[in-house]
Motif scaffolding. Structure first.
Motif, short mmCIF file in Angstrom:
data_model
loop_
_atom_site.label_atom_id
_atom_site.label_comp_id
_atom_site.label_asym_id
_atom_site.label_seq_id
_atom_site.Cartn_x
_atom_site.Cartn_y
_atom_site.Cartn_z
N SER A 29 0.85 -1.03 0.01
CA SER A 29 0.16 0.02 0.08
C SER A 29 0.91 1.23 -0.01
CB SER A 29 -1.01 -0.15 1.07
OG SER A 29 -0.16 0.41 2.52
N THR A 30 0.43 2.34 -0.59
CA THR A 30 1.13 3.68 -0.60
C THR A 30 0.69 4.47 0.70
OG1 THR A 30 -0.61 4.52 -2.00
CG2 THR A 30 1.05 3.57 -3.22
N ASP A 31 -0.28 4.16 1.43
CA ASP A 31 -0.60 5.10 2.52
C ASP A 31 -1.71 4.27 3.27
OD1 ASP A 31 -0.90 7.06 4.17
OD2 ASP A 31 -1.76 8.29 2.92
N PHE A 32 -2.16 4.44 4.34
CA PHE A 32 -3.32 4.19 5.16
C PHE A 32 -3.89 4.99 5.96
CE2 PHE A 32 0.35 3.69 8.41
CZ PHE A 32 -0.40 3.94 9.36
N THR A 33 -5.24 4.61 6.40
CA THR A 33 -5.97 5.45 7.35
C THR A 33 -6.41 4.52 8.54
OG1 THR A 33 -6.43 7.02 5.59
CG2 THR A 33 -7.82 7.07 7.73
N MET A 34 -6.32 4.98 9.80
CA MET A 34 -7.11 4.38 10.77
C MET A 34 -8.62 5.16 11.28
SD MET A 34 -3.97 2.51 12.95
CE MET A 34 -3.82 4.08 13.92
N ALA A 35 -9.46 4.34 11.64
CA ALA A 35 -10.52 4.86 11.96
C ALA A 35 -11.43 4.18 12.82
CB ALA A 35 -11.43 5.51 11.04
N ALA A 36 -12.10 4.58 13.84
CA ALA A 36 -13.09 3.93 14.25
C ALA A 36 -14.32 3.50 13.39
CB ALA A 36 -14.00 4.75 15.59
N GLY A 37 -14.76 1.99 13.50
CA GLY A 37 -15.56 1.45 12.69
C GLY A 37 -16.67 0.51 13.39
N GLY A 38 -17.13 -0.08 12.42
CA GLY A 38 -18.35 -1.03 13.01
C GLY A 38 -19.63 -0.68 12.91
N PRO A 39 -20.45 -1.37 12.76
CA PRO A 39 -22.05 -0.84 12.40
C PRO A 39 -22.46 0.09 13.16
CG PRO A 39 -21.77 -3.70 12.44
CD PRO A 39 -20.50 -2.68 13.01
N ALA A 40 -22.46 0.09 14.58
CA ALA A 40 -23.22 1.11 15.30
C ALA A 40 -22.30 2.38 15.42
CB ALA A 40 -23.36 0.50 16.90
N THR A 41 -21.02 2.13 15.51
CA THR A 41 -20.24 3.35 15.23
C THR A 41 -20.24 4.14 14.11
OG1 THR A 41 -18.50 1.91 16.43
CG2 THR A 41 -17.56 3.92 15.58
N ASN A 42 -20.34 3.30 12.68
CA ASN A 42 -20.53 4.01 11.59
C ASN A 42 -21.68 4.63 11.56
OD1 ASN A 42 -18.16 3.04 10.70
ND2 ASN A 42 -19.05 1.35 9.72
N ALA A 43 -22.89 4.07 12.08
CA ALA A 43 -24.19 4.77 12.10
C ALA A 43 -24.13 6.22 12.90
CB ALA A 43 -25.26 4.06 12.50
N ALA A 44 -23.34 6.13 14.13
CA ALA A 44 -23.36 7.04 15.09
C ALA A 44 -22.46 8.27 14.51
CB ALA A 44 -22.69 6.81 16.23
N VAL A 45 -21.43 8.14 13.78
CA VAL A 45 -20.66 8.92 13.10
C VAL A 45 -21.25 9.64 11.92
CG1 VAL A 45 -18.54 9.17 11.43
CG2 VAL A 45 -18.37 7.97 13.82
N THR A 46 -22.06 8.78 11.09
CA THR A 46 -22.97 9.21 9.86
C THR A 46 -23.86 10.29 10.57
OG1 THR A 46 -22.44 7.38 8.73
CG2 THR A 46 -24.43 8.78 8.13
N TYR A 47 -24.60 9.89 11.70
CA TYR A 47 -25.51 10.76 12.12
C TYR A 47 -24.97 12.14 12.87
CZ TYR A 47 -29.48 12.27 15.33
OH TYR A 47 -30.38 12.76 16.08
N ALA A 48 -23.94 12.22 13.10
CA ALA A 48 -23.25 13.49 13.67
C ALA A 48 -22.91 14.18 12.39
CB ALA A 48 -21.98 13.15 14.55
N ALA A 49 -22.42 13.53 11.25
CA ALA A 49 -22.08 14.41 10.40
C ALA A 49 -23.32 15.08 9.42
CB ALA A 49 -21.45 13.50 9.12
N LEU A 50 -24.29 14.07 9.40
CA LEU A 50 -25.75 14.66 9.07
C LEU A 50 -26.48 15.86 9.79
CD1 LEU A 50 -27.39 11.33 7.86
CD2 LEU A 50 -26.30 13.09 6.34
N CYS A 51 -26.26 15.56 10.98
CA CYS A 51 -26.63 17.06 12.08
C CYS A 51 -25.88 18.09 11.84
CB CYS A 51 -26.41 16.38 13.35
SG CYS A 51 -27.97 15.21 13.98
N GLU A 52 -24.54 17.89 11.52
CA GLU A 52 -23.58 19.01 11.27
C GLU A 52 -23.96 19.71 10.03
OE1 GLU A 52 -21.13 22.34 11.85
OE2 GLU A 52 -21.89 20.64 13.65
N ALA A 53 -24.17 18.85 8.81
CA ALA A 53 -24.43 19.40 7.71
C ALA A 53 -25.89 20.14 7.93
CB ALA A 53 -24.55 18.27 6.81
N SER A 54 -26.67 19.69 8.47
CA SER A 54 -28.17 20.28 8.63
C SER A 54 -28.02 21.46 9.30
CB SER A 54 -29.18 19.23 9.40
OG SER A 54 -30.04 19.92 9.71
N ARG A 55 -27.06 21.69 10.32
CA ARG A 55 -26.94 23.05 11.11
C ARG A 55 -26.48 23.93 10.21
NH1 ARG A 55 -24.15 23.13 16.46
NH2 ARG A 55 -22.29 23.52 15.01
N VAL A 56 -25.40 23.52 9.23
CA VAL A 56 -24.58 24.46 8.35
C VAL A 56 -25.60 24.99 7.38
CG1 VAL A 56 -23.02 24.61 6.62
CG2 VAL A 56 -22.42 23.62 8.77
#
Length: 103
Positions: A29-56
């Motif tokens: 690989s030329t690069d890598f990224t580490m992040a929190a994942g998992g079904p519930a975690t991904n849903a919570a992160v997506t919800y937070a991003a959508l809330c922030e986009a809605s506020r903007v």
């Protein structure tokens, strides 16, 4: 509005390549990224991003704050009920989640 997500949190490691790999050859690989994942975690992160986009979009936040990763007010932040354990990986996951606005 408050949202509660319950479930697994994992460490996702994403590897980048500069070409489509040949299934018969080993690649590096030329690069890598580490992040929190998992079904519930991904849903919570997506919800937070959508809330922030809605506020903007509704004018209650500024685009500069959204682009800089400013977390949501604690009353709006989704809550993730999960088990992280102890150690450096758990500390990384907790910091990653806090940075995107997940409690």
């Amino acid at each position: 509005m408050t949202a509660l997500f319950a479930g697994l949190t994992t460490l996702d490691v994403l590897h980048r390549l500069d070409h489509v790999p040949d299934p018969l050859l080993k690649v590096t690989s030329t690069d890598f990224t580490m992040a929190a994942g998992g079904p519930a975690t991904n849903a919570a992160v997506t919800y937070a991003a959508l809330c922030e986009a809605s506020r903007v979009l509704n004018g209650s936040g500024d685009e500069a704050g959204a682009a800089s990763g400013t977390s949501l007010p604690s009353s709006d932040a989704p809550t993730l009920l999960t088990a992280l354990g102890e150690g450096p990986v758990s500390a990384f996951l907790a910091a990653d989640l806090a940075a995107v606005g997940v409690r």
